[in-house]
Design a protein around this motif. Structure first.
Motif, PDB file in Angstrom:
ATOM      1  N   ALA A   1      11.124 -10.221  -3.568  1.00  0.00           N
ATOM      2  CA  ALA A   1      10.351  -9.093  -4.091  1.00  0.00           C
ATOM      3  C   ALA A   1      10.084  -8.066  -2.999  1.00  0.00           C
ATOM      4  N   SER A   2       9.761  -8.545  -1.808  1.00  0.00           N
ATOM      5  CA  SER A   2       9.493  -7.650  -0.688  1.00  0.00           C
ATOM      6  C   SER A   2      10.722  -6.809  -0.359  1.00  0.00           C
ATOM      7  N   GLU A   3      11.875  -7.460  -0.350  1.00  0.00           N
ATOM      8  CA  GLU A   3      13.115  -6.744  -0.043  1.00  0.00           C
ATOM      9  C   GLU A   3      13.426  -5.694  -1.101  1.00  0.00           C
ATOM     10  N   ARG A   4      13.227  -6.035  -2.361  1.00  0.00           N
ATOM     11  CA  ARG A   4      13.492  -5.090  -3.449  1.00  0.00           C
ATOM     12  C   ARG A   4      12.586  -3.873  -3.341  1.00  0.00           C
ATOM     13  N   LEU A   5      11.308  -4.115  -3.071  1.00  0.00           N
ATOM     14  CA  LEU A   5      10.365  -3.001  -2.970  1.00  0.00           C
ATOM     15  C   LEU A   5      10.657  -2.146  -1.739  1.00  0.00           C
ATOM     16  N   ALA A   6      11.029  -2.785  -0.645  1.00  0.00           N
ATOM     17  CA  ALA A   6      11.325  -2.038   0.575  1.00  0.00           C
ATOM     18  C   ALA A   6      12.537  -1.130   0.375  1.00  0.00           C
ATOM     19  N   SER A   7      13.485  -1.602  -0.419  1.00  0.00           N
ATOM     20  CA  SER A   7      14.673  -0.803  -0.697  1.00  0.00           C
ATOM     21  C   SER A   7      14.352   0.354  -1.626  1.00  0.00           C
ATOM     22  N   ALA A   8      13.530   0.076  -2.642  1.00  0.00           N
ATOM     23  CA  ALA A   8      13.198   1.107  -3.630  1.00  0.00           C
ATOM     24  C   ALA A   8      12.160   2.090  -3.120  1.00  0.00           C
ATOM     25  N   GLN A   9      11.231   1.607  -2.300  1.00  0.00           N
ATOM     26  CA  GLN A   9      10.132   2.441  -1.801  1.00  0.00           C
ATOM     27  C   GLN A   9       9.965   2.204  -0.297  1.00  0.00           C
ATOM     28  N   PRO A  10      10.867   2.740   0.505  1.00  0.00           N
ATOM     29  CA  PRO A  10      10.815   2.471   1.957  1.00  0.00           C
ATOM     30  C   PRO A  10       9.571   3.034   2.634  1.00  0.00           C
ATOM     31  N   GLY A  11       8.883   3.947   1.999  1.00  0.00           N
ATOM     32  CA  GLY A  11       7.686   4.526   2.612  1.00  0.00           C
ATOM     33  C   GLY A  11       6.434   3.709   2.407  1.00  0.00           C
ATOM     34  N   TRP A  12       6.483   2.747   1.501  1.00  0.00           N
ATOM     35  CA  TRP A  12       5.302   1.924   1.252  1.00  0.00           C
ATOM     36  C   TRP A  12       5.110   0.913   2.378  1.00  0.00           C
ATOM     37  N   TRP A  13       3.829   0.650   2.713  1.00  0.00           N
ATOM     38  CA  TRP A  13       3.481  -0.388   3.694  1.00  0.00           C
ATOM     39  C   TRP A  13       3.476  -1.743   3.011  1.00  0.00           C
ATOM     40  N   GLN A  14       3.932  -2.762   3.736  1.00  0.00           N
ATOM     41  CA  GLN A  14       3.932  -4.121   3.211  1.00  0.00           C
ATOM     42  C   GLN A  14       3.435  -5.105   4.267  1.00  0.00           C
ATOM     43  N   MET A  15       2.880  -6.208   3.789  1.00  0.00           N
ATOM     44  CA  MET A  15       2.598  -7.358   4.644  1.00  0.00           C
ATOM     45  C   MET A  15       2.815  -8.614   3.828  1.00  0.00           C
ATOM     46  N   GLN A  16       3.580  -9.554   4.372  1.00  0.00           N
ATOM     47  CA  GLN A  16       3.809 -10.843   3.732  1.00  0.00           C
ATOM     48  C   GLN A  16       2.900 -11.895   4.367  1.00  0.00           C
ATOM     49  N   GLY A  17       2.514 -12.871   3.591  1.00  0.00           N
ATOM     50  CA  GLY A  17       1.703 -13.954   4.131  1.00  0.00           C
ATOM     51  C   GLY A  17       1.438 -15.021   3.105  1.00  0.00           C
ATOM     52  N   ARG A  18       0.480 -15.854   3.427  1.00  0.00           N
ATOM     53  CA  ARG A  18       0.014 -16.903   2.505  1.00  0.00           C
ATOM     54  C   ARG A  18      -1.513 -16.861   2.456  1.00  0.00           C
ATOM     55  N   LEU A  19      -2.067 -17.264   1.342  1.00  0.00           N
ATOM     56  CA  LEU A  19      -3.521 -17.342   1.241  1.00  0.00           C
ATOM     57  C   LEU A  19      -4.035 -18.496   2.083  1.00  0.00           C
TER      58      LEU A  19
ATOM     59  N   ASN B   1       0.853  -1.192   0.000  1.00  0.00           N
ATOM     60  CA  ASN B   1       0.000   0.000   0.000  1.00  0.00           C
ATOM     61  C   ASN B   1       0.887   1.241   0.000  1.00  0.00           C
ATOM     62  N   PRO B   2       0.579   2.234  -0.833  1.00  0.00           N
ATOM     63  CA  PRO B   2       1.425   3.433  -0.899  1.00  0.00           C
ATOM     64  C   PRO B   2       1.216   4.404   0.252  1.00  0.00           C
ATOM     65  N   ARG B   3       0.470   3.965   1.262  1.00  0.00           N
ATOM     66  CA  ARG B   3       0.138   4.799   2.422  1.00  0.00           C
ATOM     67  C   ARG B   3      -0.673   6.034   2.022  1.00  0.00           C
ATOM     68  N   VAL B   4      -1.562   5.797   1.069  1.00  0.00           N
ATOM     69  CA  VAL B   4      -2.516   6.831   0.671  1.00  0.00           C
ATOM     70  C   VAL B   4      -3.911   6.244   0.862  1.00  0.00           C
ATOM     71  N   PRO B   5      -4.728   6.793   1.783  1.00  0.00           N
ATOM     72  CA  PRO B   5      -6.084   6.259   1.953  1.00  0.00           C
ATOM     73  C   PRO B   5      -6.934   6.541   0.724  1.00  0.00           C
ATOM     74  N   LEU B   6      -7.812   5.615   0.411  1.00  0.00           N
ATOM     75  CA  LEU B   6      -8.676   5.760  -0.765  1.00  0.00           C
ATOM     76  C   LEU B   6     -10.057   5.250  -0.395  1.00  0.00           C
ATOM     77  N   ALA B   7     -11.001   6.169  -0.229  1.00  0.00           N
ATOM     78  CA  ALA B   7     -12.348   5.800   0.183  1.00  0.00           C
ATOM     79  C   ALA B   7     -13.067   5.039  -0.925  1.00  0.00           C
ATOM     80  N   THR B   8     -13.888   4.090  -0.523  1.00  0.00           N
ATOM     81  CA  THR B   8     -14.586   3.230  -1.484  1.00  0.00           C
ATOM     82  C   THR B   8     -15.588   3.996  -2.337  1.00  0.00           C
ATOM     83  N   GLY B   9     -16.380   4.875  -1.713  1.00  0.00           N
ATOM     84  CA  GLY B   9     -17.456   5.565  -2.416  1.00  0.00           C
ATOM     85  C   GLY B   9     -17.011   6.294  -3.673  1.00  0.00           C
ATOM     86  N   PRO B  10     -16.008   7.156  -3.591  1.00  0.00           N
ATOM     87  CA  PRO B  10     -15.570   7.889  -4.783  1.00  0.00           C
ATOM     88  C   PRO B  10     -15.061   6.981  -5.902  1.00  0.00           C
TER      89      PRO B  10
END
Length: 268
Positions: free
Chosen positions: A249-267, A163-172
């Motif tokens: 992939a998580s490590e690469r993104l964290a390095s390139a975009q440290p401000g983005w929120w991440q969560m790792q898991g499994r379905l 997530n880019p840490r930008v809230p986005l309301a569903t309605g709009p």
């Protein structure tokens, strides 16, 4: 009692038409990640909700929170002192509030049992809540509250949420949908539907929140099985063939975009 409010993602989300009641006719494939918000309940003289965690400040009124509403609708004796750790971003397409409410339903079921009309109660709380009660991969139609089972051949698949840490309301986002019916959701197993499906809200979400496109582009460059936006955004997800590829992939993104929120898991 402890319970995880599993993050909800939409592996596919087909918007078919606007309804006269203001809602939209949907076909969606719900899936759930094995991590999310965390809830702990202990006996109390009355229901009390305490919110903590990284995203606690995004809840303007904790007493108007959907968790408090779910507690008020479901019978449990005595009251519960509820600790809610908000680990999922708010207004993020992950069904955070609905997942929290779904966790309350599961806790009440463990405590005793759910009322026969639990689905009706869940629907009144929000369109995603019925699916979040079981938190199992399933198909949702209507406004997303009519649920049907699906063969889940994606269980255990590594998934990365970003997530880019930008809230986005569903309605709009729904309001910005162009109204074009792009066809039915495919049939088959969860994997078949996910790979052949789409998210009709990606374009309007990107128009309102351009960072969504940046997240998608970044995820698509990490060799995923699938990268797509979840719900109405702004969170995007990527599915991977192995945990190692996901972790890299998580490590690469964290390095390139440290401000983005991440969560790792499994379905699940």
């Amino acid at each position: 009692m402890q319970e995880t409010a599993y993050a909800k993602i939409n592996l596919a989300l087909h918007v078919r038409k606007r309804r006269e009641d203001g809602y939209h006719e949907l076909e969606t494939l719900f899936a759930f990640v094995d991590d999310g918000d965390r809830l702990v309940a202990s006996p109390a003289s009355r229901d009390v909700l305490h919110v903590k965690g990284e995203f606690a400040g995004a809840l303007d009124d904790p007493f108007g929170n959907i968790v408090a509403k779910a507690l008020s609708k479901l019978k449990h004796v005595p009251g519960w002192s509820m600790q809610l750790e908000k680990r999922l971003p708010v207004a993020a397409g992950l069904g955070g509030g609905s997942a929290d409410a779904g966790a309350i339903f599961r806790m009440v079921e463990r405590w005793g049992k759910l009322p026969d009309n639990w689905h009706e109660i869940a629907t009144a709380l929000g369109a995603d809540v019925p699916a979040c009660v079981k938190s199992e991969t399933c198909i949702g139609t209507g406004t997303g509250t009519d649920l049907a089972p699906v063969y889940n051949d994606l269980a255990g698949t590594p998934v990365l949420l970003v997530n880019p840490r930008v809230p986005l309301a569903t309605g709009p986002v729904f309001k910005a949908w162009d109204g074009l019916d792009r066809g039915v959701m495919p049939t088959g197993s969860a994997r078949t539907i996910a790979l052949a499906g789409r998210n009709d809200l990606e374009a309007p979400a990107i128009a309102l929140c351009p960072p969504v496109a940046e997240v998608l582009t970044a995820l698509q460059a990490t060799d995923p099985l699938l990268a797509r936006m979840s719900g109405s955004g702004a969170t995007c997800f990527a599915l991977y063939g192995s945990h190692d590829v996901m972790s890299e992939a998580s490590e690469r993104l964290a390095s390139a975009q440290p401000g983005w929120w991440q969560m790792q898991g499994r379905l699940r």
